[in-house]
Write a protein that holds these residues in place. Structure first.
Motif, PDB file in Angstrom:
ATOM      1  N   ASN A  72       0.832  -1.217   0.000  1.00  0.00           N
ATOM      2  CA  ASN A  72       0.000   0.000   0.000  1.00  0.00           C
ATOM      3  C   ASN A  72       0.859   1.258   0.000  1.00  0.00           C
ATOM      4  O   ASN A  72       0.550   2.235  -0.698  1.00  0.00           O
ATOM      5  CB  ASN A  72      -0.917   0.015   1.220  1.00  0.00           C
ATOM      6  CG  ASN A  72      -1.963  -1.081   1.210  1.00  0.00           C
ATOM      7  OD1 ASN A  72      -2.324  -1.599   2.261  1.00  0.00           O
ATOM      8  ND2 ASN A  72      -2.445  -1.480   0.030  1.00  0.00           N
ATOM      9  N   VAL A  73       1.929   1.270   0.781  1.00  0.00           N
ATOM     10  CA  VAL A  73       2.847   2.413   0.805  1.00  0.00           C
ATOM     11  C   VAL A  73       3.482   2.595  -0.572  1.00  0.00           C
ATOM     12  O   VAL A  73       3.572   3.716  -1.087  1.00  0.00           O
ATOM     13  CB  VAL A  73       3.931   2.223   1.886  1.00  0.00           C
ATOM     14  CG1 VAL A  73       4.991   3.327   1.784  1.00  0.00           C
ATOM     15  CG2 VAL A  73       3.309   2.232   3.276  1.00  0.00           C
ATOM     16  N   GLU A  74       3.895   1.503  -1.174  1.00  0.00           N
ATOM     17  CA  GLU A  74       4.513   1.567  -2.499  1.00  0.00           C
ATOM     18  C   GLU A  74       3.550   2.149  -3.528  1.00  0.00           C
ATOM     19  O   GLU A  74       3.953   2.908  -4.416  1.00  0.00           O
ATOM     20  CB  GLU A  74       4.964   0.166  -2.927  1.00  0.00           C
ATOM     21  CG  GLU A  74       5.708   0.135  -4.249  1.00  0.00           C
ATOM     22  CD  GLU A  74       6.246  -1.242  -4.568  1.00  0.00           C
ATOM     23  OE1 GLU A  74       7.229  -1.331  -5.324  1.00  0.00           O
ATOM     24  OE2 GLU A  74       5.685  -2.237  -4.068  1.00  0.00           O
ATOM     25  N   VAL A 116      -2.556   3.242   6.650  1.00  0.00           N
ATOM     26  CA  VAL A 116      -2.797   3.714   8.021  1.00  0.00           C
ATOM     27  C   VAL A 116      -3.892   2.881   8.694  1.00  0.00           C
ATOM     28  O   VAL A 116      -3.765   2.476   9.858  1.00  0.00           O
ATOM     29  CB  VAL A 116      -3.169   5.207   8.024  1.00  0.00           C
ATOM     30  CG1 VAL A 116      -3.704   5.631   9.385  1.00  0.00           C
ATOM     31  CG2 VAL A 116      -1.962   6.058   7.641  1.00  0.00           C
ATOM     32  N   GLU A 117      -4.960   2.632   7.953  1.00  0.00           N
ATOM     33  CA  GLU A 117      -6.058   1.844   8.499  1.00  0.00           C
ATOM     34  C   GLU A 117      -5.595   0.446   8.895  1.00  0.00           C
ATOM     35  O   GLU A 117      -5.942  -0.066   9.971  1.00  0.00           O
ATOM     36  CB  GLU A 117      -7.183   1.743   7.462  1.00  0.00           C
ATOM     37  CG  GLU A 117      -8.401   0.961   7.947  1.00  0.00           C
ATOM     38  CD  GLU A 117      -9.483   0.853   6.879  1.00  0.00           C
ATOM     39  OE1 GLU A 117     -10.459   0.118   7.124  1.00  0.00           O
ATOM     40  OE2 GLU A 117      -9.344   1.503   5.815  1.00  0.00           O
ATOM     41  N   LEU A 167       1.114   2.508  16.372  1.00  0.00           N
ATOM     42  CA  LEU A 167       0.228   3.672  16.480  1.00  0.00           C
ATOM     43  C   LEU A 167       0.965   4.963  16.135  1.00  0.00           C
ATOM     44  O   LEU A 167       0.410   5.843  15.451  1.00  0.00           O
ATOM     45  CB  LEU A 167      -0.362   3.751  17.885  1.00  0.00           C
ATOM     46  CG  LEU A 167      -1.355   2.635  18.243  1.00  0.00           C
ATOM     47  CD1 LEU A 167      -1.760   2.740  19.714  1.00  0.00           C
ATOM     48  CD2 LEU A 167      -2.592   2.692  17.340  1.00  0.00           C
ATOM     49  N   ASN A 168       2.201   5.094  16.593  1.00  0.00           N
ATOM     50  CA  ASN A 168       2.989   6.283  16.257  1.00  0.00           C
ATOM     51  C   ASN A 168       3.294   6.348  14.762  1.00  0.00           C
ATOM     52  O   ASN A 168       3.318   7.429  14.167  1.00  0.00           O
ATOM     53  CB  ASN A 168       4.293   6.298  17.049  1.00  0.00           C
ATOM     54  CG  ASN A 168       4.088   6.703  18.491  1.00  0.00           C
ATOM     55  OD1 ASN A 168       3.088   7.323  18.827  1.00  0.00           O
ATOM     56  ND2 ASN A 168       5.028   6.350  19.352  1.00  0.00           N
ATOM     57  N   THR A 169       3.513   5.181  14.152  1.00  0.00           N
ATOM     58  CA  THR A 169       3.754   5.135  12.707  1.00  0.00           C
ATOM     59  C   THR A 169       2.518   5.620  11.949  1.00  0.00           C
ATOM     60  O   THR A 169       2.622   6.398  10.988  1.00  0.00           O
ATOM     61  CB  THR A 169       4.124   3.709  12.261  1.00  0.00           C
ATOM     62  OG1 THR A 169       5.343   3.313  12.899  1.00  0.00           O
ATOM     63  CG2 THR A 169       4.304   3.628  10.751  1.00  0.00           C
ATOM     64  N   GLU A 180      -0.048  10.240   8.899  1.00  0.00           N
ATOM     65  CA  GLU A 180      -1.143  11.195   8.721  1.00  0.00           C
ATOM     66  C   GLU A 180      -0.695  12.645   8.923  1.00  0.00           C
ATOM     67  O   GLU A 180      -1.123  13.545   8.203  1.00  0.00           O
ATOM     68  CB  GLU A 180      -2.267  10.862   9.694  1.00  0.00           C
ATOM     69  CG  GLU A 180      -3.036   9.602   9.321  1.00  0.00           C
ATOM     70  CD  GLU A 180      -4.202   9.345  10.255  1.00  0.00           C
ATOM     71  OE1 GLU A 180      -5.226   8.807   9.783  1.00  0.00           O
ATOM     72  OE2 GLU A 180      -4.091   9.658  11.460  1.00  0.00           O
ATOM     73  N   THR A 181       0.179  12.860   9.900  1.00  0.00           N
ATOM     74  CA  THR A 181       0.559  14.238  10.262  1.00  0.00           C
ATOM     75  C   THR A 181       1.870  14.699   9.635  1.00  0.00           C
ATOM     76  O   THR A 181       2.178  15.889   9.646  1.00  0.00           O
ATOM     77  CB  THR A 181       0.701  14.361  11.787  1.00  0.00           C
ATOM     78  OG1 THR A 181       1.794  13.543  12.223  1.00  0.00           O
ATOM     79  CG2 THR A 181      -0.576  13.930  12.487  1.00  0.00           C
TER      80      THR A 181
END
Length: 389
Positions: A18-20, A28-29, A47-49, A54-55
């Motif tokens: 998905n990142v690729e 993220v989900e 969770l931090n990842t 997102e941010t």
């Protein structure tokens, strides 16, 4: 392997995919979905990842990475963040993802190496970077395959703010490089008996991974010696490829010294062999060339010292050959490397002003050595490494 673990592995590989594909919301989900379960990865890291994706506030990953809290049960880990590589003097930053498993290998120990640094130089100015060897399961971006990095340095990640944290050594990719094109280069550049000696530790099915790990760990101890690589980077004391090339060669050479102190000559010589396979089978052929690339320049300095130590000669066929075809002989071949690197490091510690490195990190290279590296090493292997970035 249980059905639960298999399902988790599949999901983590999907996240990398998905990142690729730049499906960040989906990634993220799935990361949050995985964090909600009992899993092989630390919940807080996941969770931090997800938050960082997102941010774009990557600094929230920094402390856990430095403390190695990103590694879960049985050594599994997932890192998703921008990673920077340098190619042809150009910076390339891409969102990258790496899913793998750390190998349980702690030889030599950081404590043992720090004690050696104190013995040689009287002080440890910086902690020695930790090298973690791992098996890649899935990857994308600048940490994937030949186009990316097999040795993933901590300061490449956007969240480290320097060089703190572990270096990650991709055993699978390293093995492919060593026994593929690098293998062909070594047999092209060196005469047969020398090539056999250099390649044997990497062809050792039982110990090859251990030798590669130890080579990179003693090299990292070299970076931690003297003023320290972190300090040099932050103070901008390595402004171009030549200064960084000297730093790489210095760390190689101190690695040889540390290996000689903790291992029998036969085993220490095998680490020298692994280093030469990297420098002359891989790094010397990088596309930037002698006047641009850090690793090519480090290989050039190494070759200069081999000639000065009368450790190698050129055969009638135009190949390089070692005069002493044994692993203790290989250790003797780098005696000048070791002596010069020890002297250089002690001198940098005695500088009244750190900017004195600008004159200290200048090593004269004989024009004939440059011709040999260009003609008998790089040009001879052009057809083998044409796609190397």
């Amino acid at each position: 392997m249980t059905a639960m673990v298999l399902a988790e592995n599949k999901l983590l590989q999907e996240i990398v995919q998905n990142v690729e594909q730049n499906n960040i919301a989906v990634a993220v989900e799935k990361i949050r979905q995985q964090a909600a379960k009992f899993c092989q990865l630390p919940t807080s890291w996941l969770l931090n990842t997800a938050d960082a994706l997102e941010t774009k506030n990557w600094s929230i990953l920094s402390e856990s990475f430095i403390n190695m809290d990103f590694i879960g049960e049985d050594g599994y880990f997932l890192i998703v963040a921008p990673y920077q590589i340098n190619r042809k003097r150009q910076k390339n930053v891409r969102l990258s993802a790496l899913y793998g498993q750390i190998h349980p290998n702690d030889e030599p120990s950081i404590e043992q190496l720090e004690n050696l640094v104190r013995e040689k130089f009287g002080t440890v100015r910086e902690g020695i970077p930790i090298n973690l060897s791992f098996t890649e399961i899935a990857s994308c971006g600048n940490v994937r395959g030949e186009a990316g990095e097999a040795f993933i340095v901590p300061n490449g990640w956007s969240f480290t703010g320097g060089v703190s944290g572990p270096a990650l050594n991709n055993a699978k990719e390293q093995q492919q490089r060593f026994l593929g094109r690098s293998h062909k280069c070594i047999r092209t550049v060196f005469e047969t008996e020398t090539a056999n000696l250099l390649l044997a530790p990497l062809e050792d099915e039982v110990n090859s991974q251990r030798y590669r790990h130890m080579d990179t760990q003693v090299h990292e101890a070299g970076h931690g010696s003297g003023l320290g690589l972190d300090f040099k980077i932050k103070q901008k004391l390595l402004p171009d490829y030549s200064y960084r090339g000297v730093e790489e060669w210095r760390s190689d050479s101190l690695g040889f010294e540390f290996a000689a102190c903790i291992l029998p000559p036969e085993e220490a010589g095998k680490l020298v062999a692994v280093n030469f396979c990297i420098r002359f089978g891989l790094d010397a052929h990088r596309a930037g060339g002698i006047e641009k690339d850090v690793d090519v320049y480090a290989s050039l300095i190494s070759l200069e010292h081999l000639f000065k130590n009368d450790a190698v000669y050129i055969t009638k066929e135009g190949q390089l050959a070692l005069r002493n075809l044994s692993y203790p002989g290989l250790l003797q071949a780098v005696e000048l490397h070791r002596a010069k690197a020890l002297s250089l490091t002690r001198r940098e510690l005695n500088l009244k002003n750190p900017t004195g490195i600008f004159s200290l990190y200048h090593i004269d290279i004989h024009p004939s050595t440059q011709s040999v590296l260009q003609g008998l090493v790089r040009e001879r292997c052009q057809g083998i490494w044409t796609e190397l970035q």
